[in-house]
Motif scaffolding. Structure first.
Motif, PDB file in Angstrom:
ATOM      1  N   VAL A   1      15.606  58.485 102.985  1.00 47.96           N
ATOM      2  CA  VAL A   1      17.220  57.967 103.083  1.00 47.96           C
ATOM      3  C   VAL A   1      16.459  56.850 101.562  1.00 47.96           C
ATOM      4  O   VAL A   1      15.600  55.760 101.554  1.00 47.96           O
ATOM      5  N   GLU A   2      18.054  55.960 100.675  1.00 44.08           N
ATOM      6  CA  GLU A   2      17.917  55.384  99.953  1.00 44.08           C
ATOM      7  C   GLU A   2      18.792  54.568 100.403  1.00 44.08           C
ATOM      8  O   GLU A   2      20.215  55.128 100.748  1.00 44.08           O
ATOM      9  N   PHE A   3      19.153  53.381 100.382  1.00 39.10           N
ATOM     10  CA  PHE A   3      20.466  52.394 100.375  1.00 39.10           C
ATOM     11  C   PHE A   3      19.740  51.096  98.772  1.00 39.10           C
ATOM     12  O   PHE A   3      19.087  50.787  98.804  1.00 39.10           O
ATOM     13  N   GLU A   4      21.088  50.369  98.429  1.00 35.37           N
ATOM     14  CA  GLU A   4      20.645  49.283  97.750  1.00 35.37           C
ATOM     15  C   GLU A   4      21.202  48.255  99.023  1.00 35.37           C
ATOM     16  O   GLU A   4      22.316  48.191  99.475  1.00 35.37           O
ATOM     17  N   MET A   5      21.116  47.307  98.786  1.00 32.32           N
ATOM     18  CA  MET A   5      21.654  45.490  99.385  1.00 32.32           C
ATOM     19  C   MET A   5      21.009  44.433  99.106  1.00 32.32           C
ATOM     20  O   MET A   5      20.563  44.698  98.110  1.00 32.32           O
ATOM     21  N   PRO A   6      22.212  43.151  99.374  1.00 30.87           N
ATOM     22  CA  PRO A   6      21.563  41.901  98.982  1.00 30.87           C
ATOM     23  C   PRO A   6      20.337  41.727  99.333  1.00 30.87           C
ATOM     24  O   PRO A   6      19.758  42.220 100.267  1.00 30.87           O
ATOM     25  N   SER A   7      19.681  40.789  98.409  1.00 29.74           N
ATOM     26  CA  SER A   7      18.091  40.691  98.999  1.00 29.74           C
ATOM     27  C   SER A   7      18.088  39.660  99.928  1.00 29.74           C
ATOM     28  O   SER A   7      18.931  38.621 100.330  1.00 29.74           O
ATOM     29  N   GLY A   8      17.562  39.715 101.159  1.00 29.90           N
ATOM     30  CA  GLY A   8      17.269  38.909 102.328  1.00 29.90           C
ATOM     31  C   GLY A   8      16.697  39.659 103.476  1.00 29.90           C
ATOM     32  O   GLY A   8      15.708  40.346 103.002  1.00 29.90           O
ATOM     33  N   LEU A   9      17.216  38.764 104.203  1.00 26.58           N
ATOM     34  CA  LEU A   9      16.425  39.263 105.365  1.00 26.58           C
ATOM     35  C   LEU A   9      17.083  41.025 105.888  1.00 26.58           C
ATOM     36  O   LEU A   9      18.112  41.578 105.795  1.00 26.58           O
ATOM     37  N   LEU A  10      16.217  41.959 106.757  1.00 26.01           N
ATOM     38  CA  LEU A  10      16.374  42.659 106.487  1.00 26.01           C
ATOM     39  C   LEU A  10      15.458  43.376 107.923  1.00 26.01           C
ATOM     40  O   LEU A  10      14.253  43.787 108.598  1.00 26.01           O
TER      41      LEU A  10
ATOM     42  N   LEU B   1       8.778  52.392 103.510  1.00 27.05           N
ATOM     43  CA  LEU B   1       9.674  51.523 102.912  1.00 27.05           C
ATOM     44  C   LEU B   1       9.248  51.005 101.045  1.00 27.05           C
ATOM     45  O   LEU B   1       8.183  50.838 101.478  1.00 27.05           O
ATOM     46  N   THR B   2       9.728  51.685 100.617  1.00 26.16           N
ATOM     47  CA  THR B   2       9.422  51.036  98.857  1.00 26.16           C
ATOM     48  C   THR B   2      10.892  50.129  98.632  1.00 26.16           C
ATOM     49  O   THR B   2      12.179  51.059  98.502  1.00 26.16           O
ATOM     50  N   VAL B   3      10.350  49.094  98.235  1.00 22.83           N
ATOM     51  CA  VAL B   3      11.693  47.603  97.712  1.00 22.83           C
ATOM     52  C   VAL B   3      11.141  47.527  96.052  1.00 22.83           C
ATOM     53  O   VAL B   3      10.268  47.029  95.559  1.00 22.83           O
ATOM     54  N   THR B   4      12.826  48.113  95.218  1.00 25.07           N
ATOM     55  CA  THR B   4      12.671  47.842  94.192  1.00 25.07           C
ATOM     56  C   THR B   4      13.511  46.487  93.603  1.00 25.07           C
ATOM     57  O   THR B   4      14.870  46.972  94.414  1.00 25.07           O
ATOM     58  N   GLU B   5      13.330  45.758  93.040  1.00 25.57           N
ATOM     59  CA  GLU B   5      14.147  44.608  92.164  1.00 25.57           C
ATOM     60  C   GLU B   5      14.889  45.042  91.591  1.00 25.57           C
ATOM     61  O   GLU B   5      15.075  46.294  90.501  1.00 25.57           O
ATOM     62  N   VAL B   6      16.719  45.171  92.009  1.00 26.53           N
ATOM     63  CA  VAL B   6      18.143  45.818  91.156  1.00 26.53           C
ATOM     64  C   VAL B   6      18.914  44.583  90.577  1.00 26.53           C
ATOM     65  O   VAL B   6      19.976  44.571  91.130  1.00 26.53           O
TER      66      VAL B   6
ATOM     67  N   ALA C   1       5.634  46.062  89.443  1.00 28.13           N
ATOM     68  CA  ALA C   1       7.214  46.228  90.581  1.00 28.13           C
ATOM     69  C   ALA C   1       8.027  46.715  91.805  1.00 28.13           C
ATOM     70  O   ALA C   1       9.216  46.405  91.983  1.00 28.13           O
ATOM     71  N   ARG C   2       6.833  47.257  92.760  1.00 25.85           N
ATOM     72  CA  ARG C   2       7.994  47.680  93.355  1.00 25.85           C
ATOM     73  C   ARG C   2       6.556  47.332  94.852  1.00 25.85           C
ATOM     74  O   ARG C   2       5.628  46.791  94.682  1.00 25.85           O
ATOM     75  N   ARG C   3       7.518  46.805  95.215  1.00 27.50           N
ATOM     76  CA  ARG C   3       7.031  46.602  97.278  1.00 27.50           C
ATOM     77  C   ARG C   3       7.211  47.800  98.393  1.00 27.50           C
ATOM     78  O   ARG C   3       7.640  47.957  98.461  1.00 27.50           O
ATOM     79  N   SER C   4       5.903  47.987  98.740  1.00 33.51           N
ATOM     80  CA  SER C   4       5.375  48.950  99.724  1.00 33.51           C
ATOM     81  C   SER C   4       5.323  48.308 101.270  1.00 33.51           C
ATOM     82  O   SER C   4       4.471  47.160 101.317  1.00 33.51           O
ATOM     83  N   LEU C   5       5.419  48.755 102.350  1.00 32.27           N
ATOM     84  CA  LEU C   5       5.961  48.328 103.519  1.00 32.27           C
ATOM     85  C   LEU C   5       5.587  48.995 104.394  1.00 32.27           C
ATOM     86  O   LEU C   5       6.537  50.645 104.081  1.00 32.27           O
ATOM     87  N   ARG C   6       4.724  49.440 105.228  1.00 32.28           N
ATOM     88  CA  ARG C   6       4.738  49.900 106.384  1.00 32.28           C
ATOM     89  C   ARG C   6       4.722  49.202 108.255  1.00 32.28           C
ATOM     90  O   ARG C   6       4.390  48.408 108.580  1.00 32.28           O
TER      91      ARG C   6
END
Length: 116
Positions: free
Chosen positions: A85-94, A43-48, A28-33
């Motif tokens: 740091v951790e933050f939430e954002m809408p799904s989409g381009l980042l 970055l670790t991205v988790t859907e909420v 459920a977690r996506r890892s990006l470097r």
């Protein structure tokens, strides 16, 4: 869309594309470097729901201002001393622009654009 004064941090690893080879990795977690020769970010991205939670670790660890660019807007947040740091954002381009706060002479680093 990239300011002229930034260095580019290319996508080096994406667990969605490259497969996460760690034992016990959470699907459920996506890892990006992202990185260049001098630094980058994990970055670790988790859907909420319809949003995503993004946990950032700046490399090398240091206090930075991060400009979060997404869906036509930009917001700035600061990391702690360890570069987290951790933050939430809408799904989409980042894309993130990383500006070290204690070394303003160092050129900012911008991650490649990815869809999260």
């Amino acid at each position: 869309a990239r300011p002229k004064d930034v260095l580019v941090a290319d996508l080096k690893f994406d667990s969605l594309l490259d497969g996460d080879r760690r034992a016990g990795a959470d699907p459920a977690r996506r890892s990006l470097r992202f990185g260049d020769g001098d630094g980058g970010a994990d970055l670790t991205v988790t859907e909420v729901g319809e949003r995503v939670s993004v946990l950032v670790q700046v490399l090398p660890a240091q206090k930075c201002d991060l400009e979060i660019r997404c869906k036509g807007s930009a917001v700035t947040v600061s990391t702690n001393e360890a570069g987290n740091v951790e933050f939430e954002m809408p799904s989409g381009l980042l894309s993130l622009i990383i500006r070290p706060t204690r070394s303003p002479q160092i050129r900012p680093l911008q991650t490649a654009w990815v869809r999260v």
